[in-house]
Enzyme design. Structure first.
Site, mmCIF file in Angstrom:
data_model
loop_
_atom_site.group_PDB
_atom_site.id
_atom_site.type_symbol
_atom_site.label_atom_id
_atom_site.label_comp_id
_atom_site.label_asym_id
_atom_site.label_seq_id
_atom_site.Cartn_x
_atom_site.Cartn_y
_atom_site.Cartn_z
ATOM 1 C CB CYS A 285 120.024 93.558 46.611
ATOM 2 S SG CYS A 285 120.120 91.754 47.053
ATOM 3 C CG HIS B 46 113.197 86.513 48.232
ATOM 4 N ND1 HIS B 46 112.699 85.293 47.756
ATOM 5 C CD2 HIS B 46 114.277 86.300 48.587
ATOM 6 C CE1 HIS B 46 113.792 84.451 47.885
ATOM 7 N NE2 HIS B 46 114.613 84.869 48.384
ATOM 8 C CG HIS C 233 118.305 90.528 43.418
ATOM 9 N ND1 HIS C 233 119.221 91.425 43.804
ATOM 10 C CD2 HIS C 233 117.568 91.581 42.314
ATOM 11 C CE1 HIS C 233 119.252 92.659 43.372
ATOM 12 N NE2 HIS C 233 118.167 92.902 42.236
#
Length: 958
Positions: free
Chosen positions: A97, A525, A533
């Site tokens: 990601c 973040h 993630h």
């Protein structure tokens, strides 16, 4: 200097944090490499996971899943089709990601996009830099071009970056074939981008991301001045409320007063003044600090505000003198502000003890006390201790011991030490020995009667004696003092507001608003220092709105949502990288010499990339065409079979005869055997079909699902072709097991003869088998669903989950073919969701217990059951599923920052990355549970009991 220093820390927090802050702004590249190597060695060894390699292997494995591992992209390509010119997402190929967030931020800088798309390698191979001769850079650049071209012109909703990532992955292996961490991955990624363009007279990557500043300072009494280059500018977050405060602190280091003094001292310090700002100005927000005691990094969750438009004039070297004057004025105003705030605090928190109150309120309370009606006796002396409890004036009052419970402020121990009271009644006299024990009785609390005050006792304390003159003087003083205090408080608050406003507007004149930078992207973040993630908010200047890029999901957003997720202090999410662009250089987001429609077309692509995208789109079009052809063929076959008027060996009427429903007796049997006797008159098949047609058309409660009672009902509701219905009925009449007697045997023989008359070309046996397989899948799905719901009702959520997961997924596949092919997906979705929430609560409670076996079991439930199922909830993007995922993540993120033992902290650190990974790439499950076999009667009865026990699903349930 390498242009990769532009982003030397852009993704440091994207996976693993370096142990200490390292100055990466120097010109000595060798020192830089040594610093990076040293920092990587000092990093926590547990952070060195083979993340990328394992992710790609997992992605490859997902392409080879069997039917029992059905968690994949939707088989319907229309679900994966790009809508209009919506931006293209990037598929998460396993913990990537962070890669998606960075690539999308860079891709949406159209100048950067143009450079990548139009990149061409040197004509002569021997001109290539050394690392390109190692066959790493050229293949990667080509794959990056391919990826960017698909992001421009693909017809797909999202594209797969695996090939570009895999090429980079191969370069990270050392001689020991160990995977390096992902921060080094990003460092090399940008290093390659610079190397790819270094043959040009001016490296465009350097021109785009690189700037210069002047360092002016004093070192041990000696002045110095030198120019340095910088890429991404690091800013500390802790202790600051907004971006300007961070920048002001970063621009001044040490004791800088000696710079402006007449004579130099031994002090050391320096100022930074920008001489040249890059078109793309990137700030790294250092929200991580290394905890030496625990030996690991920790995240700072403090709130930090930043503007959408940032004016950099105050930090420019050409404005050095005026900025110094303004800084001095701000310093003086802040000192004055501090004094005023201290004075105001004395008014708002008055008192010498631990408890403080506003002074105006204290004076008001004193005034209320003085104005109260005077009393002549103490609150103790005016109570008749001889009166019985609950009495009024002239009656007995509670005994002394109870009186002290009600009104005395002293403790129980103090009450025991008090001397006994004398009776105040008419027959009172000296206390005798017989009455003493009664005064030592244990008090009995009577909450509804004991605290009731006699009517003649005042509600509030009051002065014992006060004259009219004293009251008049005192009230006058208190009124005057309170008025003075209120006026002083208002004056202080007004002065504080004016000074704060003056400070805010210090740089608002036009001369200090000539270097505007507009916020382009925010990389967010969520999680903690070494796990979490990542997604990006990127501004779309053409739609004039913010877009949220979250792996394959690209959606419209808002400034309010960005603020919520990026400023910090909410859900453990915060910005770790801010990308601003020079607002006076529109080519950064519009492209040079290109129209404003650039994002929606392929005109900007070079010929080779146009061909590449065209081929990929043709492949996708072919996939859509094959899907549509298959669906059309099915529909055509059904229509043809229904409307065919050619002679048939046996026909089923579209509607039953008048007496067709007489055999309907609601019995859970495949056939009404009385119909066998009617077969000799030629009406058996018609009557049986009529009975089943009635079943198919009835509106029944969920617990009476006639599809389970007979396959023909399932076929009728799903509009199976007539030939399929006829052959199925004949096959069942021809079943050898139905030959109970000679008459039935005769019927069986006739049915077999009828089957023999059906020509092979009249029934598509592949289609016939497909329909029967669908019905077998329907029954199997029903058993999964029924078993899962039974276990859920028994609160056996661990075992229930797998049954519900497989039931939901198989049911979803059935419903893709038709509305009546499966069961209610909302019902199944509700209980699957509730089962996950229950398991999450159980696991969290086990973790909170702190007991090693409980903690291990709880985390096992999360890792083996809950976490693998989260992507299933995210796959179809339903609101209630998304809310459930957010609830589960919030529960575990709430533990961040709480005091806990080091072993629990380590377990939480290892677990959270898995929970917070928002990838929609579905993890593979083990084989589904084995199912028992049921007769039709057993299946229907059990299904009816389970569905009746469920009741109505709560409308507000998640």
């Amino acid at each position: 200097m390498k242009v990769n220093l532009v982003f030397n820390q852009i993704m440091t927090c994207a996976c693993f944090l370096l142990a200490d802050v390292i100055d990466l702004t120097g010109d000595d590249k060798d020192d830089l490499q040594r610093a990076i190597a040293l920092s990587l060695e000092e990093s926590n060894r547990a952070f060195r996971e083979t993340v990328l390699e394992a992710s790609i292997a997992e992605n490859k494995a997902s392409l080879k899943r069997t039917h029992t591992e059905v968690w994949s992209d939707s088989p319907n390509p229309h679900d994966r089709k790009r809508i209009d010119n919506c931006p293209v997402g990037l598929k998460n190929v396993g913990n990537t990601c962070w890669f998606s967030a960075v690539i999308q931020s860079l891709f949406n800088l159209l100048e950067f996009q143009r450079l990548v798309l139009n990149y061409s390698p040197p004509a002569r191979v021997h001109d290539l830099p050394r690392n390109q001769k190692e066959h790493r850079n050229l293949p990667f650049m080509q794959e990056l071009r391919n990826l960017f071209s698909l992001m421009v012109g693909s017809k797909r909703k999202y594209v797969d970056p695996s090939r570009a990532v895999e090429i980079l992955k191969d370069a990270f292996k050392s001689s020991e074939s160990q995977q390096q961490d992902v921060s080094e991955f990003t460092h090399k990624l940008l290093d390659w981008l610079e190397d790819a363009f270094q043959m040009k007279p001016k490296n465009p990557m350097v021109e785009l991301f690189y700037g210069r500043f002047l360092a002016v300072g004093v070192l041990e009494g000696k002045k110095f001045e030198n120019t340095e280059m910088f890429g991404q500018y690091p800013l500390q977050v802790n202790g600051f409320k907004d971006l300007h405060e961070c920048l002001e602190a970063a621009m001044i280091e040490g004791e800088i007063e000696s710079l402006h003094s007449a004579e130099n001292s031994a002090r050391s310090g320096q100022e930074h003044w920008f001489t040249e700002l890059p078109p793309v100005l990137t700030f790294e927000l250092s929200r991580f600090e290394f905890n030496q005691a625990l030996g690991r990094p920790e995240k700072i969750h403090n709130k930090l505000e930043f503007p959408s438009m940032l004016y950099m004039d105050r930090y420019m070297d050409r404005n050095r003198e005026i900025t110094r004057i303004k800084r001095e004025e701000i310093r003086r105003l802040k000192e004055h502000l501090t004094l005023l705030q201290q004075r105001l605090e004395r008014y708002l928190s008055y008192g010498s003890g631990p408890k403080r109150f506003p002074l105006a309120d204290v004076l008001q309370y004193a005034m209320e006390f003085a104005s109260s009606k005077p009393v002549c006796t103490s609150p103790v002396e005016d109570i008749d201790t001889s009166a019985p409890p609950g009495g009024t004036t002239g009656q007995q009052l509670p005994p002394p011991s109870l009186h002290f419970i009600c009104f005395s402020p002293c403790s129980t121990a103090e009450q025991d030490s008090l001397p006994p009271l004398e009776s105040s009644g008419p027959a009172s006299g000296p206390t005798t020995a017989t009455t003493a024990p009664q005064q030592q009785r244990v008090p009995i609390h009577k909450p509804f009667t004991q605290s009731r005050l006699p009517p003649d006792i005042p509600m509030h304390p009051a002065p014992r004696h006060i004259t009219e003159e004293e009251l008049r003087v005192l009230e006058g003083c208190l009124h005057r003092w309170r008025s003075e205090v209120e006026n002083d408080t208002r004056d202080l608050q007004g002065s504080i507001t004016r000074i704060q406003r003056t400070i805010e507007l210090m740089y608002s004149d036009k001369s200090m608003m000539q270097v505007p930078y507009r916020l382009h992207a925010v990389l967010v973040h969520e999680g903690q220092a070494n796990a979490g993630h990542y997604w990006a908010y990127i501004y779309d200047p053409h739609q004039r709105c913010w877009m949220k890029y979250n792996d394959i999901s690209v959606t419209k957003s808002s400034w309010e949502e960005l603020v919520r997720d990026s400023f910090g202090g909410y859900r453990n999410a915060s910005a770790y990288c801010l990308m601003y662009i020079n607002d006076k250089k529109p080519f950064l987001i519009e492209g040079k010499n290109e129209s404003r429609q650039i994002l929606s077309g392929m005109d900007k692509l070079p010929p080779d990339l146009k061909h590449y995208v065209k081929e990929d789109n043709e492949q996708f079009d072919k996939e859509i065409e094959e899907w549509d052809t298959l669906q059309a063929r099915k529909a055509q076959q059904e229509n043809t079979s229904t409307s065919s008027s050619s002679p048939q060996p046996m026909s089923i009427e579209s509607s039953p005869p008048d007496n067709a429903g007489q055999g309907h007796d609601n019995q859970n049997t495949d056939f009404n055997h009385d119909l066998f006797l009617l077969y000799l008159s030629g009406q058996a098949i018609k009557l049986e079909y009529g009975r089943l047609l009635r079943f198919a058309q009835e509106d029944t409660p969920p617990e009476n699902d006639y599809r389970l009672q007979h396959i023909i009902v399932y076929f009728i509701q799903n509009q199976a072709p007539k030939k399929i219905l006829e052959r199925t009925l004949l096959t069942q009449f021809a079943d050898r097991n139905l030959a109970f007697d000679e008459r039935c045997k005769s019927i069986m023989n006739v049915a077999r003869a009828k089957l023999d008359l059906i020509k092979p070309e009249e029934v598509n046996m592949d289609e016939y088998e497909m329909w029967h397989q669908d019905y077998r899948n329907f029954r199997e799905t029903t058993i999964f669903m029924m078993t899962g719901l039974e276990l859920f009702q028994k609160t056996n959520y661990v075992e229930a989950l797998m049954y519900l997961v497989y039931a939901y997924q198989y049911n979803k596949e059935l419903l893709l073919k038709g509305l009546y092919r499966g069961h209610d997906d909302e019902l199944l979705g509700h209980y699957r969701r509730e089962c996950l929430l229950k398991l999450n609560e159980q696991a969290a409670a086990m973790f909170e217990s702190g007991e090693e076996p409980e903690v291990t079991t709880g985390l096992g439930i999360m890792n083996e059951l809950v976490v693998p199922c989260i992507p299933l909830l995210l796959l179809h993007d339903t609101e209630r599923d998304l809310l459930a995922v957010e609830d589960m993540r919030n529960r575990w993120c709430s533990y961040l920052g709480q005091e806990m033992e080091s072993n629990l902290q380590e377990k939480l650190t290892d677990f959270l990355p898995k929970l917070l990974d928002c990838s929609t790439e579905i993890k593979s499950f083990h084989d589904p549970p084995k199912l028992p076999s049921y007769s039709t009667l057993e299946l229907c009865e059990r299904f009816s009991r389970v569905m009746a026990a469920l009741g109505r699903v709560p409308s507000d349930g998640r």
